[in-house]
Design an enzyme around this catalytic site. Structure first.
Site, PDB file in Angstrom:
ATOM      1  N   SER A 133      26.037  51.341  43.301  1.00 40.66           N
ATOM      2  CA  SER A 133      25.418  51.342  41.968  1.00 40.66           C
ATOM      3  C   SER A 133      23.989  50.860  42.080  1.00 40.66           C
ATOM      4  O   SER A 133      23.634  50.142  43.017  1.00 40.66           O
ATOM      5  CB  SER A 133      26.186  50.398  41.040  1.00 40.66           C
ATOM      6  OG  SER A 133      25.444  50.124  39.872  1.00 40.66           O
TER       7      SER A 133
ATOM      8  N   TYR B 281      30.463  42.236  39.225  1.00 47.71           N
ATOM      9  CA  TYR B 281      30.482  43.674  39.547  1.00 47.71           C
ATOM     10  C   TYR B 281      29.306  44.034  40.464  1.00 47.71           C
ATOM     11  O   TYR B 281      29.463  44.737  41.469  1.00 47.71           O
ATOM     12  CB  TYR B 281      30.408  44.468  38.236  1.00 47.71           C
ATOM     13  CG  TYR B 281      30.070  45.927  38.386  1.00 47.71           C
ATOM     14  CD1 TYR B 281      31.068  46.871  38.646  1.00 47.71           C
ATOM     15  CD2 TYR B 281      28.759  46.385  38.248  1.00 47.71           C
ATOM     16  CE1 TYR B 281      30.758  48.227  38.772  1.00 47.71           C
ATOM     17  CE2 TYR B 281      28.440  47.726  38.378  1.00 47.71           C
ATOM     18  CZ  TYR B 281      29.445  48.646  38.634  1.00 47.71           C
ATOM     19  OH  TYR B 281      29.136  49.973  38.770  1.00 47.71           O
TER      20      TYR B 281
HETATM   21  P1  NAD Z   1      35.627  55.766  35.294  1.00 48.27           P
HETATM   22  O1  NAD Z   1      36.222  54.778  34.361  1.00 48.27           O
HETATM   23  O2  NAD Z   1      35.721  57.190  34.915  1.00 48.27           O
HETATM   24  O3  NAD Z   1      36.258  55.620  36.758  1.00 48.27           O
HETATM   25  C1  NAD Z   1      36.729  54.416  37.275  1.00 48.27           C
HETATM   26  C2  NAD Z   1      38.153  54.642  37.739  1.00 48.27           C
HETATM   27  O4  NAD Z   1      38.592  53.508  38.491  1.00 48.27           O
HETATM   28  C3  NAD Z   1      39.176  54.812  36.649  1.00 48.27           C
HETATM   29  O5  NAD Z   1      39.287  56.146  36.223  1.00 48.27           O
HETATM   30  C4  NAD Z   1      40.461  54.308  37.310  1.00 48.27           C
HETATM   31  O6  NAD Z   1      41.248  55.395  37.711  1.00 48.27           O
HETATM   32  C5  NAD Z   1      39.981  53.594  38.553  1.00 48.27           C
HETATM   33  N1  NAD Z   1      40.588  52.257  38.674  1.00 48.27           N
HETATM   34  C6  NAD Z   1      40.192  51.093  38.117  1.00 48.27           C
HETATM   35  N2  NAD Z   1      41.032  50.116  38.497  1.00 48.27           N
HETATM   36  C7  NAD Z   1      41.966  50.671  39.302  1.00 48.27           C
HETATM   37  C8  NAD Z   1      43.085  50.154  39.997  1.00 48.27           C
HETATM   38  N3  NAD Z   1      43.399  48.843  39.962  1.00 48.27           N
HETATM   39  N4  NAD Z   1      43.841  51.016  40.724  1.00 48.27           N
HETATM   40  C9  NAD Z   1      43.530  52.339  40.777  1.00 48.27           C
HETATM   41  N5  NAD Z   1      42.463  52.875  40.137  1.00 48.27           N
HETATM   42  C10 NAD Z   1      41.694  52.033  39.423  1.00 48.27           C
HETATM   43  O7  NAD Z   1      34.118  55.307  35.496  1.00 48.27           O
HETATM   44  P2  NAD Z   1      32.941  55.840  36.431  1.00 48.27           P
HETATM   45  O8  NAD Z   1      31.710  55.326  35.787  1.00 48.27           O
HETATM   46  O9  NAD Z   1      33.055  57.258  36.733  1.00 48.27           O
HETATM   47  O10 NAD Z   1      33.146  54.983  37.740  1.00 48.27           O
HETATM   48  C11 NAD Z   1      33.179  55.580  39.023  1.00 48.27           C
HETATM   49  C12 NAD Z   1      32.272  54.832  39.963  1.00 48.27           C
HETATM   50  O11 NAD Z   1      30.926  54.951  39.538  1.00 48.27           O
HETATM   51  C13 NAD Z   1      32.539  53.334  40.076  1.00 48.27           C
HETATM   52  O12 NAD Z   1      32.514  52.965  41.439  1.00 48.27           O
HETATM   53  C14 NAD Z   1      31.388  52.699  39.341  1.00 48.27           C
HETATM   54  O13 NAD Z   1      31.063  51.407  39.811  1.00 48.27           O
HETATM   55  C15 NAD Z   1      30.299  53.687  39.670  1.00 48.27           C
HETATM   56  N6  NAD Z   1      29.150  53.569  38.790  1.00 48.27           N
HETATM   57  C16 NAD Z   1      29.236  53.934  37.502  1.00 48.27           C
HETATM   58  C17 NAD Z   1      28.130  53.787  36.689  1.00 48.27           C
HETATM   59  C18 NAD Z   1      28.172  54.157  35.241  1.00 48.27           C
HETATM   60  O14 NAD Z   1      27.223  53.871  34.520  1.00 48.27           O
HETATM   61  N7  NAD Z   1      29.218  54.786  34.745  1.00 48.27           N
HETATM   62  C19 NAD Z   1      26.929  53.294  37.215  1.00 48.27           C
HETATM   63  C20 NAD Z   1      26.874  52.938  38.555  1.00 48.27           C
HETATM   64  C21 NAD Z   1      28.003  53.086  39.342  1.00 48.27           C
END
Ligand code: NAD
Ligand code: MG
Length: 331
Positions: A223, A236
């Protein structure tokens, strides 16, 4: 496995036939018709939803299907061209958000896809299974909680058995809970954040080593918070820095084996994470407004990065962190 499928196959993967026909217009496959209108490149500042957004909250872990607007994971837009033909991929957190966008793209690029999600997310996961199957590829949904070490090992074993091996691993699942002050971060939340984001990545990656061969690729989701920690996301952000660092170190270790490890560092992306505790209450309406693009990214806008890092097109890139932050970020 060659990364260069023959051209006739490329046209068949992921419904590309229609995409190519539409793009070529009157010119068809015979060559370019100079008089035909060339479709304009989409303008990234006007193509996607912008703030202000409707304030909204869901119980963790949230569902993409209940968000307004619904995130764009590339369901109607991503067109494959055989860049991952015959590959076998395992992704975590691929029911929604960035993981779902990567899963759709991988399938349309010709990969079979196993993916993990939480049982509460079955509704979103069903849609992903349908999308992978519509792309003509094998979908292996593997629900379960990756905070459980034994489950992580079983996840990898099940994926490799169902897919007949493993070439691509995407560690993408995450727990993110915003807190105004360090006093408000409970020991349980801190533990959940590190277990989900860091420990599970270690357990899954270690188990995957028994299956990955030269030419395989690992892509971890870091991130912008790895470099610019948000003050309400200190736990985080620390895990995201650990992920970037782990990816760089492991890349050095695995380079001689022909296995590449890279990370993606997204900025604000419109996903369920943000409406289920990932942001402080009532900050969602202005999500992404402080980027030079003036909006959050959509998961679909990152799919191509995951495909590139997973494919042999990036064969000399390992230990890299690829940003997608709408104009900010970077180390
Ligand atoms: P999202 O909520 O769609 O995806 C996160 C997923 O994590 C969930 O769908 C869930 O299936 C999984 N998860 C959480 N806890 C779990 C557990 N205990 N066991 C199994 N699965 C579990 O959100 P996203 O934003 O697409 O996140 C995906 C990645 O992107 C993450 O690594 C996040 O840190 C990163 N990210 C997101 C952003 C943002 O702004 N959305 C920014 C930077 C990085
Ligand atoms: Mg989800």
């Amino acid at each position: 496995m060659s990364d260069r499928p023959d051209p006739s196959r490329r046209l068949l993967v992921g419904g590309l036939t229609t995409g190519v026909a539409a793009a070529l217009g009157a010119a068809g496959l015979g060559g370019r018709d100079a008089t035909a209108a060339t479709p304009a490149a989409p303008n990234p500042t006007t193509e996607y939803p912008k703030p202000p957004f409707q304030d909204q909250e869901q119980p963790w872990p949230g569902l993409a299907s209940r968000m307004n607007p619904r995130p764009d994971h590339g369901e109607t837009s991503y067109t494959g061209s055989g860049r991952l033909a015959g590959r076998r991929a395992l992704l975590t957190g691929a029911d929604s958000g960035i993981g779902r966008a990567a899963a759709i793209a991988f399938a349309r690029e010709g990969a079979d896809v196993a993916f993990n999600y939480l049982p509460q997310e079955e509704e979103d996961a069903r849609e992903v299974v349908d999308l992978i199957r519509k792309a003509g590829r094998k979908a292996v949904p593997l629900p379960g909680d990756i905070r459980d070490k034994a489950f992580c090992r079983k996840l990898v074993a099940d994926a490799a058995r169902e897919l007949g091996g493993l070439d691509i691993l995407v560690n993408n699942a995450v727990y993110q809970k915003a807190a105004k002050s360090i006093d408000e971060i409970s020991d349980e939340d801190f533990e959940q954040t590190f277990t989900t984001n860091v420990y599970a990545m270690f357990w899954i990656t270690k188990a995957a080593m028994a299956h990955l061969q030269p030419g395989s690729a690992i892509v971890n989701t870091s991130s912008v918070n790895a470099y610019e920690p948000g003050e309400s996301l200190i736990d985080y952000a620390a895990t995201k820095a650990a992920i970037a660092n782990f990816s760089k170190g492991l890349a050095k270790q695995l380079a001689p084996k022909g296995i590449r490890v890279n990370a993606v560092a997204p900025g604000p992306i419109w996903t369920p994470l943000q409406v289920s505790g990932g942001k402080l209450p009532h900050t969602l309406p202005h999500f992404g407004a402080d980027t030079p693009m003036g909006r959050p990214g959509q998961p679909a806008e990152l799919a191509g990065i995951y495909v590139l890092l997973a494919s042999n097109e990036a064969s000399y890139s390992t230990g890299q962190v690829f940003g997608a932050v709408g104009g900010r970020g970077g180390p």
